[in-house]
Write a protein that holds these residues in place. Structure first.
Motif, PDB file in Angstrom:
ATOM      1  N   GLN A  18      -3.083 -11.623  -2.832  1.00  0.00           N
ATOM      2  CA  GLN A  18      -2.489 -10.401  -3.692  1.00  0.00           C
ATOM      3  C   GLN A  18      -3.537  -9.285  -3.881  1.00  0.00           C
ATOM      4  OE1 GLN A  18      -0.916 -12.752  -7.081  1.00  0.00           O
ATOM      5  NE2 GLN A  18       0.928 -12.707  -6.084  1.00  0.00           N
ATOM      6  N   LEU A  19      -4.816  -9.696  -4.089  1.00  0.00           N
ATOM      7  CA  LEU A  19      -5.759  -8.874  -4.590  1.00  0.00           C
ATOM      8  C   LEU A  19      -6.265  -8.180  -3.100  1.00  0.00           C
ATOM      9  CD1 LEU A  19      -7.983  -7.443  -6.575  1.00  0.00           C
ATOM     10  CD2 LEU A  19      -9.360  -9.358  -6.032  1.00  0.00           C
ATOM     11  N   TYR A  20      -6.164  -8.701  -2.201  1.00  0.00           N
ATOM     12  CA  TYR A  20      -6.644  -8.015  -0.901  1.00  0.00           C
ATOM     13  C   TYR A  20      -5.517  -7.138  -0.369  1.00  0.00           C
ATOM     14  CZ  TYR A  20      -7.383  -7.540   3.968  1.00  0.00           C
ATOM     15  OH  TYR A  20      -7.547  -6.891   5.239  1.00  0.00           O
ATOM     16  N   THR A  24      -6.260  -3.084  -0.442  1.00  0.00           N
ATOM     17  CA  THR A  24      -5.824  -2.271   0.762  1.00  0.00           C
ATOM     18  C   THR A  24      -4.899  -0.968   0.616  1.00  0.00           C
ATOM     19  OG1 THR A  24      -6.257  -4.363   2.314  1.00  0.00           O
ATOM     20  CG2 THR A  24      -5.114  -2.448   3.140  1.00  0.00           C
ATOM     21  N   GLU A  25      -4.003  -1.308  -0.311  1.00  0.00           N
ATOM     22  CA  GLU A  25      -3.056  -0.423  -0.374  1.00  0.00           C
ATOM     23  C   GLU A  25      -3.965   0.750  -1.086  1.00  0.00           C
ATOM     24  OE1 GLU A  25      -0.023   0.425   0.145  1.00  0.00           O
ATOM     25  OE2 GLU A  25       0.819  -1.609   0.754  1.00  0.00           O
ATOM     26  N   ILE A  26      -4.745   0.596  -1.784  1.00  0.00           N
ATOM     27  CA  ILE A  26      -5.376   1.553  -2.679  1.00  0.00           C
ATOM     28  C   ILE A  26      -6.393   2.310  -1.765  1.00  0.00           C
ATOM     29  CG2 ILE A  26      -7.192   1.954  -4.409  1.00  0.00           C
ATOM     30  CD1 ILE A  26      -5.875  -0.276  -6.055  1.00  0.00           C
ATOM     31  N   LYS A  27      -7.111   1.698  -0.886  1.00  0.00           N
ATOM     32  CA  LYS A  27      -7.975   2.278  -0.015  1.00  0.00           C
ATOM     33  C   LYS A  27      -7.239   3.396   0.937  1.00  0.00           C
ATOM     34  CE  LYS A  27     -11.531  -1.303   0.243  1.00  0.00           C
ATOM     35  NZ  LYS A  27     -12.178  -2.229   1.219  1.00  0.00           N
ATOM     36  N   ALA A  56      -9.336   2.676 -11.376  1.00  0.00           N
ATOM     37  CA  ALA A  56      -8.589   1.532 -11.776  1.00  0.00           C
ATOM     38  C   ALA A  56      -7.523   0.635 -11.015  1.00  0.00           C
ATOM     39  CB  ALA A  56      -8.381   1.685 -13.105  1.00  0.00           C
ATOM     40  N   CYS A  57      -7.557  -0.227 -10.563  1.00  0.00           N
ATOM     41  CA  CYS A  57      -6.542  -1.200  -9.910  1.00  0.00           C
ATOM     42  C   CYS A  57      -5.092  -1.109 -10.542  1.00  0.00           C
ATOM     43  CB  CYS A  57      -7.186  -2.434  -9.337  1.00  0.00           C
ATOM     44  SG  CYS A  57      -8.461  -2.424  -8.250  1.00  0.00           S
ATOM     45  N   PHE A  58      -4.939  -1.352 -11.720  1.00  0.00           N
ATOM     46  CA  PHE A  58      -3.833  -1.327 -12.379  1.00  0.00           C
ATOM     47  C   PHE A  58      -3.857  -0.308 -13.607  1.00  0.00           C
ATOM     48  CE2 PHE A  58      -3.921  -5.628 -11.090  1.00  0.00           C
ATOM     49  CZ  PHE A  58      -2.587  -6.025 -10.964  1.00  0.00           C
ATOM     50  N   MET A 185       6.804   1.009  -5.062  1.00  0.00           N
ATOM     51  CA  MET A 185       6.822  -0.213  -4.091  1.00  0.00           C
ATOM     52  C   MET A 185       6.674  -1.607  -4.363  1.00  0.00           C
ATOM     53  SD  MET A 185       3.464  -1.202  -3.059  1.00  0.00           S
ATOM     54  CE  MET A 185       3.548  -1.404  -1.262  1.00  0.00           C
ATOM     55  N   GLY A 186       6.555  -1.707  -5.676  1.00  0.00           N
ATOM     56  CA  GLY A 186       6.364  -3.266  -6.070  1.00  0.00           C
ATOM     57  C   GLY A 186       5.014  -3.857  -6.128  1.00  0.00           C
ATOM     58  N   ALA A 187       4.061  -3.159  -6.158  1.00  0.00           N
ATOM     59  CA  ALA A 187       2.531  -3.845  -5.895  1.00  0.00           C
ATOM     60  C   ALA A 187       2.302  -4.751  -7.408  1.00  0.00           C
ATOM     61  CB  ALA A 187       1.419  -2.736  -5.705  1.00  0.00           C
TER      62      ALA A 187
END
Length: 518
Positions: A18-20, A24-27, A56-58, A185-187
């Motif tokens: 999930q973290l990967y 990847t989506e953020i990058k 921040a990822c979240f 998109m439900g991330a």
């Protein structure tokens, strides 16, 4: 219907997979949307290196009431600093001890005086402001935070007010859009828990700042010089600029308006004097060799994104800034508007009756709620009291020593203050202010930057952007507001064990508040 999310377990634990996926989506999103910092001196033919800005990822939990309060007082803060920027006597009284101690204050005041001698040919000014805040826990909540709540009760306290070259607006806009996308998109839907996109406030910084500059451009009107056939906005920027992804989007937005606003950029320093000149009536004409037209362009608005540091004001820098200040162009900001960004002005506004000099009692009270104690370090009674506060490590805990410098990384904290002051000549102490430390609650998040990806306790800083346009009113020494609006916001998050917040210097990360009711 998905079950409600447990905010006291936010953000949720992620598996490696999930973290990967999220990273990847953020990058990919950052690369595709220019959420980047340029790496200087890496251009080789068609190649230039860059790296994503820290994020921040979240989204980070933030109380809805405090977010609304920050937006509600911004137009009052705008009016306050517009009025401050027109009150030369008040400003001088506030910074008289700063001028001999701080080279930047000294050179800016000299430029103001030199420009004043030539007489003003433009009584309209523009401001793009940012007021920065942190949440503050009451003393009784510092030691124990109720575990049943995602966030404890807090008040909103101002860290600083910025009236010069307020950065981060475009970065914050892009990161807010990224978090909206990831939510849609439900991330963030882990274990079938719901995540409401409505909890993420919209951010329109780029559009709002461009609209403010466009209004100033229209207010200037048609060319006044017979030599020019068009007017344009001119960005003054630092040479070798790594932060172009924060500046350029505003330029593009001006060009992309239904009625395009011609916008150009010019490096601070020799090029400014080389490619601009004043007419007899002091219209500012711009004629660089890379534009093929033989007709010069008359500058309607000068937007300064350079001139932060005293070292920029060598003889060439001094003459360049003086030429801008003397011109008929609308300045964003003027010299006095620039000076009002100093921490000494922030401190002076906390003195009894200072706000009431500019505002109604009710408006002054609304702003004063956001203040924390700030003291000078001069030889006034307040300054002598502050010197006693920081005479040793034990007493200095809970305070921050701040100079009138921009960009982060310049503050001195707590028990380090006595030793630092001992290394500074006492004649230089008046360049600092002493501020009571704000004690924010901690949240949890995963931060992603060039330093790596790490999770843990974090604290956040909310900045509220304002755009305003005003006309000097010599009859009462104040100003008449032509436009006053909230432009948007920035939101920065850092690990709780780091003191500074600057994102571009690698301390913090841009993010989005996730608004919750507590």
């Amino acid at each position: 219907m998905a079950p409600p999310e447990r905010l006291d377990r936010y953000p949720p634990d992620l598996s490696d997979e999930q973290l990967y996926s999220l990273v990847t989506e953020i990058k990919d999103w950052q690369i595709n949307h220019g959420s980047l910092l340029k790496v200087i001196d890496t251009e080789i033919e068609h190649t230039v290196l860059s790296h994503p800005v820290g994020v921040a990822c979240f989204p980070t939990l933030f109380p809805r009431a405090r977010f609304s309060q920050a937006l509600d007082v911004q137009e009052i803060y705008n009016r306050l600093y517009c009025s401050v920027g027109e009150d030369e006597a008040w400003i001088f009284n506030a910074i008289r001890d700063l001028i001999p101690a701080e080279p930047l204050a000294d050179v800016l005041w000299k430029i103001h005086q030199a420009a004043k001698k030539s007489g003003s040919v433009q009584d309209i000014s523009m401001g793009i402001f940012r007021s920065d805040y942190m949440l503050h826990l009451s003393d009784e909540d510092l030691d124990s935070v109720p575990s049943s709540k995602a966030l404890p009760e807090t008040t909103l306290k101002q860290v600083e007010f910025n009236s010069f070259s307020c950065s981060g607006g475009s970065h914050a806009n892009k990161v807010a859009n990224m978090h909206h996308y990831l939510t849609q998109m439900g991330a963030y839907n882990v274990d079938d828990s719901s995540f409401d996109v409505e909890s993420l406030p919209a951010n329109k910084n780029i559009e709002s700042i461009a609209s403010g500059l466009a209004l100033a451009h229209r207010t200037y009107g048609e060319p006044r010089s017979k030599l020019a056939k068009q007017t344009a906005v001119l960005f003054i920027v630092q040479p070798y600029n790594f932060n172009i992804a924060d500046e350029r989007p505003i330029e593009y937005a001006l060009w992309n308006r239904e009625e395009p606003v011609p916008t150009y950029r010019l490096d601070w320093g020799p090029k400014l004097l080389q490619y601009t000149r004043l007419t007899e009536n002091r219209e500012l004409l711009f004629q660089p060799p890379w534009l093929l037209s033989k007709d010069p362009i008359e500058i309607s608005v000068v937007y300064l994104r350079a001139g932060y540091e005293a070292k920029e004001y060598n003889p060439t820098g001094y003459e360049a800034r003086l030429q801008l200040e003397k011109s008929a162009a609308i300045k964003c900001p003027s010299i006095l508007g620039h000076i009002s960004t100093f921490k000494k002005i922030q401190q002076a506004l906390t003195l009894p009756g200072a706000l009431e000099h500019f505002l109604s009692k009710s408006d002054a009270a609304a702003l004063r709620e956001t203040f924390v104690p700030i003291y000078p370090l001069d030889k006034t009674d307040a300054g002598l009291y502050a010197r006693e506060l920081v005479r040793d490590k034990e007493h200095s805990v809970g305070y921050i020593l701040k100079p009138s410098l921009e960009g982060g990384g310049n503050n001195v904290y707590g028990e380090e203050i006595p030793g630092f002051l001992a290394s500074v000549p006492e004649s230089q102490w008046s360049k600092y202010i002493l501020m009571k430390q704000i004690d924010p609650p901690m949240s949890s998040n995963i931060l992603m930057s060039s330093a790596g990806i790490d999770s843990g306790d974090v604290v956040s800083e909310l900045g509220v952007l304002g755009c305003c346009l005003w006309k000097a009113n010599p009859s009462d020494g104040g100003c008449d507001m032509l436009h006053n609006s909230v432009a948007g916001w920035t939101f920065k998050t850092k690990h709780a064990d780091i003191d500074e917040m600057s994102v571009v210097k690698g301390y913090g990360c841009f993010g989005t508040p996730r608004l919750v009711d507590i």
